[in-house]
Design a protein around this motif. Sequence first.
Motif, PDB file in Angstrom:
ATOM      1  N   ASP A  37      32.228  48.995  43.458  1.00 38.09           N
ATOM      2  CA  ASP A  37      33.281  47.715  43.952  1.00 38.09           C
ATOM      3  C   ASP A  37      34.396  48.104  45.065  1.00 38.09           C
ATOM      4  O   ASP A  37      34.475  47.286  45.477  1.00 38.09           O
ATOM      5  CB  ASP A  37      34.414  48.019  42.429  1.00 38.09           C
ATOM      6  N   ARG A  38      34.364  49.479  45.036  1.00 34.53           N
ATOM      7  CA  ARG A  38      35.336  49.652  46.969  1.00 34.53           C
ATOM      8  C   ARG A  38      34.049  49.511  47.708  1.00 34.53           C
ATOM      9  O   ARG A  38      34.562  48.975  48.418  1.00 34.53           O
ATOM     10  CB  ARG A  38      35.137  51.243  46.439  1.00 34.53           C
ATOM     11  N   HIS A  41      33.347  45.136  46.447  1.00 36.96           N
ATOM     12  CA  HIS A  41      34.601  44.050  46.356  1.00 36.96           C
ATOM     13  C   HIS A  41      34.468  43.348  45.556  1.00 36.96           C
ATOM     14  O   HIS A  41      34.847  42.403  45.637  1.00 36.96           O
ATOM     15  CB  HIS A  41      35.260  43.182  47.899  1.00 36.96           C
ATOM     16  N   SER A  43      35.103  43.159  42.273  1.00 28.27           N
ATOM     17  CA  SER A  43      36.921  42.108  41.474  1.00 28.27           C
ATOM     18  C   SER A  43      38.342  41.326  42.713  1.00 28.27           C
ATOM     19  O   SER A  43      38.806  41.253  41.928  1.00 28.27           O
ATOM     20  CB  SER A  43      37.871  43.422  40.655  1.00 28.27           C
ATOM     21  N   THR A  44      37.264  41.117  44.413  1.00 24.13           N
ATOM     22  CA  THR A  44      38.203  40.858  44.777  1.00 24.13           C
ATOM     23  C   THR A  44      37.817  38.843  44.905  1.00 24.13           C
ATOM     24  O   THR A  44      36.627  38.612  44.769  1.00 24.13           O
ATOM     25  CB  THR A  44      38.058  40.675  46.256  1.00 24.13           C
ATOM     26  N   ARG A  49      29.934  36.766  43.597  1.00 24.24           N
ATOM     27  CA  ARG A  49      29.653  38.559  43.426  1.00 24.24           C
ATOM     28  C   ARG A  49      29.171  38.135  42.128  1.00 24.24           C
ATOM     29  O   ARG A  49      29.389  37.637  41.274  1.00 24.24           O
ATOM     30  CB  ARG A  49      31.415  39.358  43.048  1.00 24.24           C
ATOM     31  N   CYS A  77      33.166  37.962  38.496  1.00 23.23           N
ATOM     32  CA  CYS A  77      32.297  38.721  38.944  1.00 23.23           C
ATOM     33  C   CYS A  77      31.374  38.379  37.916  1.00 23.23           C
ATOM     34  O   CYS A  77      31.776  38.906  36.777  1.00 23.23           O
ATOM     35  CB  CYS A  77      32.272  39.875  39.342  1.00 23.23           C
TER      36      CYS A  77
END
Length: 123
Positions: A37-38, A41, A43-44, A49, A77
């Motif tokens: 996720d970092r 991204h 969860s953006t 995704r 996502c």
Amino acid sequence: MSGGSPRRYTITAEGIDAYKAGAGASRAPKATCAEADRLLHLSTPGTARLLVVVSDGHYVNPEQSQATINRLHNTGCAILWLASDNKHWSSKVYDNTTTITVDDPTICINLIGQSAIEALTKA
């Protein structure tokens, strides 16, 4: 990601966490998903995704795994879960995933490709 070439990441439990494959690997998914996720991204909202998980789903804390899946799902996502077809150890199925039991690893690329098309269509 706009205005640049695509980035490729390989994220493994061994590269994220100190746990090795085997009995201790059941603690690694939280750290692996957090790192994915970092970097990506996941969860953006606003882009297509897809998170692909290859696992039997048996973790020390399945509630925590489900919470992570729910958080990513709620942001849009898509999550494809590829579970091995093990006759002696059935895979755990999580909500908000598309779970496919795979007995032939050579078909995985087609499954991932189809899931990517579906994620793009829904974005």
